[in-house]
Motif scaffolding. Sequence first.
Motif, PDB file in Angstrom:
ATOM      1  N   ASP A   1       0.819  -1.218   0.000  1.00 15.53           N
ATOM      2  CA  ASP A   1       0.000   0.000   0.000  1.00 15.53           C
ATOM      3  C   ASP A   1       0.848   1.261   0.000  1.00 15.53           C
ATOM      4  N   ILE A   2       2.133   1.138  -0.252  1.00 20.59           N
ATOM      5  CA  ILE A   2       3.053   2.276  -0.300  1.00 20.59           C
ATOM      6  C   ILE A   2       3.443   2.534  -1.750  1.00 20.59           C
ATOM      7  N   ARG A   3       3.461   3.817  -2.125  1.00 20.99           N
ATOM      8  CA  ARG A   3       3.914   4.189  -3.457  1.00 20.99           C
ATOM      9  C   ARG A   3       5.264   4.874  -3.357  1.00 20.99           C
ATOM     10  N   LEU A   4       6.207   4.464  -4.197  1.00 28.37           N
ATOM     11  CA  LEU A   4       7.554   5.018  -4.211  1.00 28.37           C
ATOM     12  C   LEU A   4       7.810   5.708  -5.539  1.00 28.37           C
ATOM     13  N   VAL A   5       8.474   6.846  -5.479  1.00 29.72           N
ATOM     14  CA  VAL A   5       8.920   7.521  -6.693  1.00 29.72           C
ATOM     15  C   VAL A   5      10.428   7.278  -6.781  1.00 29.72           C
ATOM     16  N   ILE A   6      10.851   6.653  -7.871  1.00 27.37           N
ATOM     17  CA  ILE A   6      12.245   6.250  -8.026  1.00 27.37           C
ATOM     18  C   ILE A   6      12.809   6.895  -9.282  1.00 27.37           C
ATOM     19  N   GLY A   7      14.004   7.450  -9.163  1.00 27.88           N
ATOM     20  CA  GLY A   7      14.722   7.993 -10.306  1.00 27.88           C
ATOM     21  C   GLY A   7      15.720   6.967 -10.800  1.00 27.88           C
ATOM     22  N   VAL A   8      15.710   6.713 -12.092  1.00 30.50           N
ATOM     23  CA  VAL A   8      16.581   5.689 -12.679  1.00 30.50           C
ATOM     24  C   VAL A   8      17.404   6.313 -13.799  1.00 30.50           C
TER      25      VAL A   8
ATOM     26  N   ASN B   1      23.429   4.811 -14.592  1.00 29.91           N
ATOM     27  CA  ASN B   1      24.431   4.502 -13.578  1.00 29.91           C
ATOM     28  C   ASN B   1      23.884   4.417 -12.161  1.00 29.91           C
ATOM     29  N   ASN B   2      22.646   4.833 -11.929  1.00 29.02           N
ATOM     30  CA  ASN B   2      22.172   4.979 -10.562  1.00 29.02           C
ATOM     31  C   ASN B   2      20.666   4.783 -10.470  1.00 29.02           C
ATOM     32  N   ILE B   3      20.231   4.312  -9.305  1.00 27.48           N
ATOM     33  CA  ILE B   3      18.805   4.242  -8.961  1.00 27.48           C
ATOM     34  C   ILE B   3      18.650   4.955  -7.631  1.00 27.48           C
TER      35      ILE B   3
END
Length: 94
Positions: A71-78, A81-83
């Motif tokens: 039930d958790i939403r994550l915003v991830i930058g990809v 070279n990196n996450i």
Amino acid sequence: MENVFQSTFIETAFSKLGMPFLKVILVLLVFFWLLKKISVEKKIINNSSVKILEKIRIGSHESVIIVKLDDIRLVIGVTSNNISLLYIFPSKKI
């Protein structure tokens, strides 16, 4: 003499027609095996509790992904070279 000619003719015909046929059958078997493997992996991914809600391309190698984990939403930058974890949306449960 006729028997030797006939035997050689059959061997030549098999080598010209049989080997390409066997190669085609082998390629088809490998193709169907890969297709089955991909579809099984897709079912496993679809049944997991992690879902990708949205993927937005920022550049040629950069994107922002919104992932739902239970039930958790994550915003991830990809990037290439990196996450990086950019933001966590709080759960709506009180």
